[in-house]
Scaffold this motif. Structure first.
Motif, PDB file in Angstrom:
ATOM      1  N   GLY A 102      -2.963  -7.717  -1.911  1.00  0.00           N
ATOM      2  CA  GLY A 102      -3.033  -6.774  -0.809  1.00  0.00           C
ATOM      3  C   GLY A 102      -4.023  -7.201   0.257  1.00  0.00           C
ATOM      4  N   GLN A 104      -6.384  -4.991   3.170  1.00  0.00           N
ATOM      5  CA  GLN A 104      -6.710  -3.623   3.536  1.00  0.00           C
ATOM      6  C   GLN A 104      -7.928  -3.561   4.456  1.00  0.00           C
ATOM      7  N   ASN A 132     -11.300   1.927   1.116  1.00  0.00           N
ATOM      8  CA  ASN A 132     -10.375   0.946   1.685  1.00  0.00           C
ATOM      9  C   ASN A 132      -8.970   1.542   1.732  1.00  0.00           C
ATOM     10  N   ALA A 133      -8.167   1.041   2.655  1.00  0.00           N
ATOM     11  CA  ALA A 133      -6.788   1.509   2.775  1.00  0.00           C
ATOM     12  C   ALA A 133      -5.970   0.447   3.495  1.00  0.00           C
ATOM     13  N   GLY A 134      -4.716   0.265   3.066  1.00  0.00           N
ATOM     14  CA  GLY A 134      -3.858  -0.718   3.697  1.00  0.00           C
ATOM     15  C   GLY A 134      -2.635  -1.000   2.853  1.00  0.00           C
ATOM     16  N   ALA A 136      -0.579  -3.107  -0.143  1.00  0.00           N
ATOM     17  CA  ALA A 136      -0.779  -3.832  -1.397  1.00  0.00           C
ATOM     18  C   ALA A 136       0.462  -3.679  -2.250  1.00  0.00           C
ATOM     19  N   PHE A 150       1.575   1.593   0.339  1.00  0.00           N
ATOM     20  CA  PHE A 150       0.256   2.023   0.795  1.00  0.00           C
ATOM     21  C   PHE A 150      -0.721   2.063  -0.378  1.00  0.00           C
ATOM     22  N   PHE A 152      -4.974   2.527  -1.511  1.00  0.00           N
ATOM     23  CA  PHE A 152      -6.259   3.079  -1.083  1.00  0.00           C
ATOM     24  C   PHE A 152      -7.227   3.056  -2.257  1.00  0.00           C
TER      25      PHE A 152
END
Length: 214
Positions: A102, A104, A132-134, A136, A150, A152
């Protein structure tokens, strides 16, 4: 007696000063965590330097590395990015194995001494909270399925400065992953350990121009 008291107070203030100087506006953080920072489906995962207590079925083991880079947009507040790579294996010789990956966005806030009732119990250190977020994904062999979408994570950590620019860290994080695929929502509780280097941005630019400074 007064002299000893003065030296003790100066030592404590000095230890806070080292941490404060590295988390000021304009500084950069470069480093990595060892442990898993993406939820997978391999069970209770333990790595050499980190552990991932997965909340899904089938206990096993796993390890991951998470390079990080961040910039302090203001004192105590860092924004940046994290790349996550990991491998997990469930129990049994022929059990499924999972790869995680991922990229993020990353945010981190360092708590000041006494802030929110939290004090520093070790010299040269600071507590922080990280999120964190993005994007993956996890890909599992056999019947485990995949989930891509998504991701996180969030949780508390502690940085202990072994030098004015280098910190050893411990971090406890809840990780979630939701998206398309056959495995559905994944979640885990990870314990990561890492090392981070803190440098003024001017120092980094200087080292890029003159690599002999590295």
């Amino acid at each position: 007696m007064k002299k000893l008291l003065f030296l003790a107070v100066a030592g404590v203030l000095g230890s806070f000063g080292i941490a404060n100087a590295q988390i000021q506006k304009g500084n950069l953080m470069l480093g990595a965590d060892l442990g898993n920072s993406v939820a997978g489906s391999a069970g209770i995962n333990t790595g050499l330097f980190g552990a991932n207590f997965n909340l899904n079925k089938n206990a096993g083991w796993g390890i991951g590395i998470n390079p990080k880079v961040g910039y302090f947009v203001k004192d105590n507040l860092l924004v940046g990015g994290i790349v996550t790579l990991g491998y997990n294996k469930a129990k049994g010789v022929d059990a499924d194995h999972t790869t995680t990956y991922g990229i993020q966005a990353l945010g981190r806030y360092y708590l000041s001494p006494g802030e929110h009732g939290i004090d520093n119990y070790l010299k040269h250190g600071r507590f922080f909270v990280e999120a964190n977020a993005g994007f993956a994904g996890t890909n599992t062999s056999g019947s485990g399925g995949t989930t891509n979408g998504f991701a996180f994570g969030f949780g508390p950590g502690y940085s202990y400065f072994i030098t004015p620019n280098v910190a050893l860290e411990g971090l406890v994080k809840y990780n979630g992953l939701a998206g398309g695929g056959s495995a559905g929502y994944q979640n885990s509780l990870g314990i990561n350990f890492g090392i981070q280097v803190f440098l003024p941005s001017s120092k980094v630019k200087s080292m890029i121009k003159d690599p002999s400074q590295l």
